[in-house]
Write an enzyme that holds these catalytic residues in place. Structure first.
Site, short mmCIF file in Angstrom:
data_model
loop_
_atom_site.label_atom_id
_atom_site.label_comp_id
_atom_site.label_asym_id
_atom_site.label_seq_id
_atom_site.Cartn_x
_atom_site.Cartn_y
_atom_site.Cartn_z
N GLN A 171 0.20 5.93 11.44
CA GLN A 171 0.36 6.39 10.05
C GLN A 171 1.79 6.87 9.79
OE1 GLN A 171 -2.59 9.06 8.49
NE2 GLN A 171 -1.15 9.95 7.06
N GLY A 172 2.34 6.41 8.70
CA GLY A 172 3.73 6.75 8.36
C GLY A 172 4.70 5.66 8.75
N ASP A 173 4.27 4.76 9.63
CA ASP A 173 5.12 3.62 10.01
C ASP A 173 4.94 2.46 9.04
OD1 ASP A 173 6.25 4.74 12.36
OD2 ASP A 173 4.43 4.26 13.48
N SER A 174 3.90 2.49 8.26
CA SER A 174 3.62 1.41 7.32
C SER A 174 4.83 1.07 6.48
CB SER A 174 2.49 1.81 6.38
OG SER A 174 1.27 1.58 6.98
N HIS A 183 0.82 -1.22 0.00
CA HIS A 183 0.00 0.00 0.00
C HIS A 183 0.84 1.26 0.00
CE1 HIS A 183 0.05 0.21 4.56
NE2 HIS A 183 0.03 1.50 4.28
N ASP A 242 -0.17 -7.46 1.48
CA ASP A 242 0.33 -6.08 1.57
C ASP A 242 1.85 -6.08 1.72
OD1 ASP A 242 0.40 -3.34 1.69
OD2 ASP A 242 -0.35 -3.20 3.75
N1 ARG Z 1 -1.69 2.18 7.31
C1 ARG Z 1 -0.80 2.95 8.13
C2 ARG Z 1 0.26 3.62 7.27
O1 ARG Z 1 0.19 3.66 6.09
C3 ARG Z 1 -0.18 2.12 9.23
C4 ARG Z 1 -1.19 1.87 10.26
C5 ARG Z 1 -0.70 1.04 11.37
N2 ARG Z 1 -1.73 1.15 12.34
C6 ARG Z 1 -1.71 0.61 13.54
N3 ARG Z 1 -2.67 0.89 14.35
N4 ARG Z 1 -0.75 -0.16 13.91
O2 ARG Z 1 1.15 4.25 7.79
#
Ligand code: ARG
Length: 247
Positions: free
Chosen positions: A199-202, A68, A114
């Site tokens: 968000q941003g850790d993905s 993603h 993913d």
């Molecule tokens: N989708 C998020 C991203 O793009 C990562 C989300 C992780 N969320 C969590 N609750 N661990 O950065």
């Protein structure tokens, strides 16, 4: 309309929007981590240098990240930054991406697959992290790392942060998320929340026993009680990733 719904769902899963959750410090609930100790953690940035995801060096020219993070983009539109703990510095190296492979079945984080592998335009000298060949037992304490948000509604971190989170059983994660797929994902976190990726850790690593076991993928908000972080399960994609490492 459908797009608006999709975007708001994505925002919640990736930690954007939603006016609940109290402010929590770092990854969420993490502490500073050193790049010297974790030389294989990298970030993905736009060509203007803005960090948007994490990744892991698994070979001198190969970075494992989340599909993603790179869906709908082209290699020339992103760079990989290695060896830079603090985004405000010029430390380390900025690498061009020669090729993006994403799992052929990827459609959205919640549907699994993913995972992506980036091929760098040139090799880096950094130490790499091996891919796990077995899943850790539930309760194993794993580490997450990233430059993402330090609160569900908050700014991204300027420095690398890390936190320890226990790997959950598939049964416990299924109880938390109807859409959890144990064949594709692994959950990590505490029942009470408080410590999580955001968000941003993905795309960044979930590490246990010195190996990459997961890729930060999704979660309902960040660090909420009963809503753990969900990670792409490396062992599920090991054969496909290994093929990419040969190419
Ligand atoms: N989708 C998020 C991203 O793009 C990562 C989300 C992780 N969320 C969590 N609750 N661990 O950065």
């Amino acid at each position: 309309m459908r797009l608006a719904v999709f975007l708001s769902v994505l925002a919640v899963l990736c930690g954007g929007g939603v006016a609940t959750a109290a402010a929590e410090p770092r990854v969420v609930g993490g502490t500073r981590a050193s790049i010297a100790e974790h030389p294989w953690v990298v970030f993905l940035a736009g060509t203007t240098g803005s960090q948007f995801c994490g990744g892991t060096l698994v070979a001198p020219t190969k970075v494992v990240t989340a599909a993603h993070c790179v869906a709908g983009t082209a290699p020339e539109r992103l760079v990989v930054v290695a060896g830079r703990e603090d985004k405000r510095t010029q430390a380390g190296e900025t690498l061009r991406v020669a090729r993006i492979w994403k799992h052929p079945f990827y459609s959205s984080a919640e549907q699994g697959s993913d995972v992506a592998v980036l091929t760098l335009a040139r090799p880096v000298a950094n130490r790499v992290l091996p891919l796990a060949s077995a899943d850790p037992a539930p309760g194993t304490v794993a580490k997450v790392l990233g430059w993402g948000r330090t609160a569900e509604i908050g700014a991204a971190s300027q420095v690398l942060l890390g936190a320890n989170v226990p790997v959950m059983s598939n049964q416990d994660c299924t109880a938390d998320y109807a859409r959890f797929d144990p064949a594709a994902m692994v959950c990590a976190g505490y029942p009470r929340g408080g410590i999580d990726t955001c968000q941003g850790d993905s795309g960044g690593p979930l590490v246990a026993n010195g190996a990459l076991i997961g890729v930060t993928s999704w979660g309902e908000g960040c660090a909420r009680p009963g809503q753990p972080g969900v990670y792409s399960r490396i062992t599920a994609y090991r054969a496909l990733i290994d093929q990419q490492l040969k190419g």
